[in-house]
Scaffold this active site. Structure first.
Site, PDB file in Angstrom:
ATOM      1  N   GLU A   1       3.508   5.646  -3.245  1.00 14.71           N
ATOM      2  CA  GLU A   1       3.368   6.866  -2.333  1.00 14.71           C
ATOM      3  C   GLU A   1       4.896   7.226  -2.118  1.00 14.71           C
ATOM      4  O   GLU A   1       5.416   8.180  -2.113  1.00 14.71           O
ATOM      5  CB  GLU A   1       2.635   6.667  -1.333  1.00 14.71           C
ATOM      6  N   ASP A   2       5.675   6.200  -1.578  1.00 13.07           N
ATOM      7  CA  ASP A   2       6.799   6.372  -0.851  1.00 13.07           C
ATOM      8  C   ASP A   2       7.997   5.761  -1.688  1.00 13.07           C
ATOM      9  O   ASP A   2       9.177   5.758  -1.073  1.00 13.07           O
ATOM     10  CB  ASP A   2       6.932   5.749   0.580  1.00 13.07           C
TER      11      ASP A   2
ATOM     12  N   HIS B   1       0.692  -1.526  -0.022  1.00 18.36           N
ATOM     13  CA  HIS B   1      -0.068   0.097   0.070  1.00 18.36           C
ATOM     14  C   HIS B   1       0.760   1.214  -0.003  1.00 18.36           C
ATOM     15  O   HIS B   1       0.136   2.287  -0.289  1.00 18.36           O
ATOM     16  CB  HIS B   1      -0.998   0.090   1.307  1.00 18.36           C
TER      17      HIS B   1
END
Length: 720
Positions: free
Chosen positions: A76-77, A72
């Site tokens: 994003e990271d 997840h």
């Protein structure tokens, strides 16, 4: 940190047919993507998605959800892309990861707006697949468990957000165990002194009451067994945040609480719930008003149970929850435990059926995603999350669940948006009642409607449901837009008439590209609000037309001063008062009344302000001729209205003076709206009085009578 084989084993304990290859592939991909990243605690970042996955394995979720939990944070990271996730793991897992990915580089005006926009995206993704929400809640739970490593300011912000949104959202989805842990972790961060104090009291009370709890469990189990009911009885202690909230709500001390401990009676079948209730109520005295049957009337999050409170052994109040084992599983894990969710996934991983909790969530998202800005979306969603329910009925027997404190207005919008928008009254249990009456459990509510009705803007601050508030705000905006659109059309018709050019909708639509507006109505509304000048529209439709704005303004003032005379009319826009269909207000320092020659000044975003033509305030607009609007009175003699006026007078300073002045105004059917007094000398007082009068003749009669009074030395009208 959990090993690869440990993750697979955790899933296989409850799902022997788990896709081991998928889980291994997700584990390796995420580990490589996160590499040497560290969390604020100094631990490897990859440990976080693994802990999130572990929380979800305790809830016995499917392989795709576990894989999405492991992945997840990759988009994003890390350098991973959504396209890569889709290609490697398929569109189903890709959609789950996308729904969990925060919005980056948004041009938003505030942190609250950014929070609202992120939350909007999350809920829109949840509306497509509830597993997004389950992963997000597990993600937040692990972040809260490790919150101590964050800076203090950030800790408080995250804890407040958790308490405001994520804990209630878990509760609305029926995941009570997670909700309670999120609440306690937030409470510990936001109010550590209170948390520690209550925790210490609970430890002391537990040590003292351990034998009593065991005694109640044994006694209750034995009595049920004697009646042929095989039940499992569990004692449980309330959590610190729940206790704190009750102390705050009821303004009582910890020592005054009598229901710190509760007991669950778990049976096999529904009929045994009611048999167990009969045993309890015939064995111990009940506490009046503490019985609720959520089996016959489940909560919107699918929670089902019987609640009752009795005076048990040792004269102790004992709270009991009676339900089946299946109901208990739903009560603990909510939508994650719902059989529809586990057993009714189609080949694409979508739900074939839906639980009531998920249906509520989908309806909420659909209602709240219709054009509100991010901050409003967040506000309305919070309103929808905090639900202490009251159950009411329509005349046809339809059950409507509402929050405590809800009114018939909330009820009307819960039935249908159109019902709320056209509501003008209500009957509660067959009797007429105010629309602001607080509804009670079991009330039958009938809404009285009127076609063409628009909800008052003031309702927005009086309702308690997010749906009602959002619907009222949209209806109010639509009504205001209609007002400005009507005003804009009248302004343009007169502008084209002055320019000697024909006006039509078709010609204006052809000029939309030059006016940078998407629709004909947008142009009308912009002109009505004062955001676009009528002369610019004329030139956009007829590029060859030329005019001098100053000359045009002087001409407008000339017409205003020369042709607008009382209610007789002239060519101007008709003004009917504060309840006009147009966005109209009157000059703040003196107002205007029928009989005055008047002129309108267009103010962007506020509509038209009406001034008497003799008002000194008009000089401030001499260099803005495009704001001058031709207006005229259009007051029906059969439907009189009061209008604002202001007078200034000097009175003798002696007892009874003010009473005499007020009596004159009252005798002449005037109404005093406001009065201010200033002592100028020892003998005289200056008064400024705001009045409501019918027309200029009425106002002049009041002024003449005041001048005739011995106690009044001077009186004159104020026109700004």
């Amino acid at each position: 940190m959990m090993r690869q084989y440990e993750l697979v084993e955790r899933v296989k304990r409850y799902n022997p047919a788990a896709d081991e290859a998928l889980l291994n592939r997700a584990y390796v991909y995420a580990m490589m993507a996160h590499g040497n990243q560290k969390r604020a605690s100094g631990d490897p970042f990859f440990g976080h998605p693994l802990e999130v996955a572990a929380i979800l394995t305790d809830m016995r979720l499917d392989d795709a959800t576990i894989a999405a939990a492991v992945l997840h944070d990759t988009v994003e990271d890390t350098e991973a892309t959504l396209e890569e996730i889709n290609k490697t793991f398929g569109p189903q897992i890709g959609a789950l990861v996308d729904g969990l990915t925060k919005i980056k580089r948004l041009d938003l005006v505030s942190k609250r707006a950014a929070q609202g926009e992120n939350f909007r995206k999350l809920l829109l993704a949840v509306a497509d697949d509830v597993r997004v929400l389950l992963v997000k809640l597990a993600d937040r739970l692990h972040n809260m468990r490790t919150l101590q490593f964050m800076p203090e300011e950030k800790r408080r912000r995250i804890a407040e957000e958790t308490l405001d949104i994520y804990a209630p959202l878990a509760g609305r989805m029926g995941i009570h165990e997670m909700r309670e842990e999120l609440e306690d972790l937030s409470f510990r961060t936001l109010n550590p002194d209170a948390y520690n104090t209550i925790s210490k009291h609970l430890q002391d009370l537990t040590a003292k009451s351990e034998k009593l709890v065991d005694e109640i469990e044994r006694d209750l189990t034995a009595k049920l067994r004697d009646r042929g009911i095989a039940a499992r009885v569990k004692g449980r202690q309330k959590r610190p945040y729940s206790i704190w909230r009750k102390m705050e709500r009821k303004s009582v001390a910890f020592e005054q609480l009598s229901d710190i401990f509760g007991f669950r009676v778990l049976v096999k079948e529904i009929d045994e719930c009611y048999r167990a209730l009969g045993v309890v109520h015939t064995t111990w005295p009940t506490v009046p008003g503490r019985f609720k049957d959520y089996i016959s009337t489940p909560k919107q999050n699918d929670y089902r149970s019987i609640h009752t409170t009795v005076i048990g052994p040792g004269s102790q109040r004992v709270e009991l929850q009676i339900r089946t084992e299946a109901m208990d599983e739903v009560a603990e894990y909510g939508i994650a435990a719902h059989s529809l969710y586990k057993d009714s996934l189609n080949g694409d991983g979508q739900l074939v059926g839906e639980s009531r909790a998920y249906q509520w969530l989908r309806r909420t998202v659909e209602l709240l995603a219709e054009g509100d800005n991010p901050e409003e979306f967040l506000e309305h969603t919070k309103l929808e999350l905090f639900h202490d329910q009251v159950f009411c009925f329509t005349p046809k027997g339809r059950l409507i669940a509402l929050p405590r404190g809800a009114t018939p207005i909330d009820f009307a919008y819960a039935v249908h948006t159109d019902v709320g928008n056209t509501a003008v009254g209500c009957k509660i249990n067959g009797r007429m009642a105010p629309l602001l009456t607080e509804l009670q459990n079991g009330d039958e509510v009938e809404i009285v409607r009127a076609d063409g009705q628009t909800p008052p803007a003031a309702w927005e601050s009086l309702v308690v449901t997010g749906k009602a508030r959002a619907s009222i705000r949209r209806a109010t905006r639509a009504a205001v837009r209609r007002q400005y659109t009507g005003l804009g059309r009248q302004i343009l018709e007169r502008a084209f008439e002055r320019a000697g050019k024909p006006f039509s909708d078709e010609k204006l639509k052809g000029a939309l590209p030059r006016l940078a507006r998407a629709s004909f109505e947008d142009v009308l509304a912009a002109v009505g609000r004062g955001e676009m000048f009528s002369g610019d529209v004329v030139r956009a439709v007829y590029p060859e037309h030329k005019d001098d704005r100053r000359l045009a303004g002087e001409a407008a003032r000339s017409r205003a001063r020369g042709t607008i005379d009382g209610a007789e009319g002239g060519p101007g826009i008709p003004i009917r008062g504060l309840n006009s269909d147009l966005p109209v207000r009157f000059a703040p320092n003196g107002g205007a009344v029928p009989g005055d020659r008047i002129v309108g000044i267009l103010t962007p975003g506020e509509g038209v302000t009406i001034y008497p033509i003799q008002s000194a305030a008009l000089a401030a607009f001499d260099n803005e001729p495009e704001r001058w609007i031709d207006v005229r009175w259009d007051v029906e003699a059969s439907e009189p209205q009061r209008f604002p006026a202001r007078i200034s007078l000097q009175s003798i300073n002696e007892p009874g003076t003010l009473a005499q002045i007020s009596q004159v105004i009252a005798d002449h059917d005037g109404n005093i709206d406001n009065i201010s007094m200033v002592r100028r000398t020892h003998d005289f007082t200056e008064l400024t009085i705001d009045l409501s009068v019918w027309d200029l003749k009425h106002l002049n009669a009041i002024i003449a009578e005041l001048r005739a009074k011995r106690v009044v030395s001077r009186v004159e009208r104020v026109t700004g």
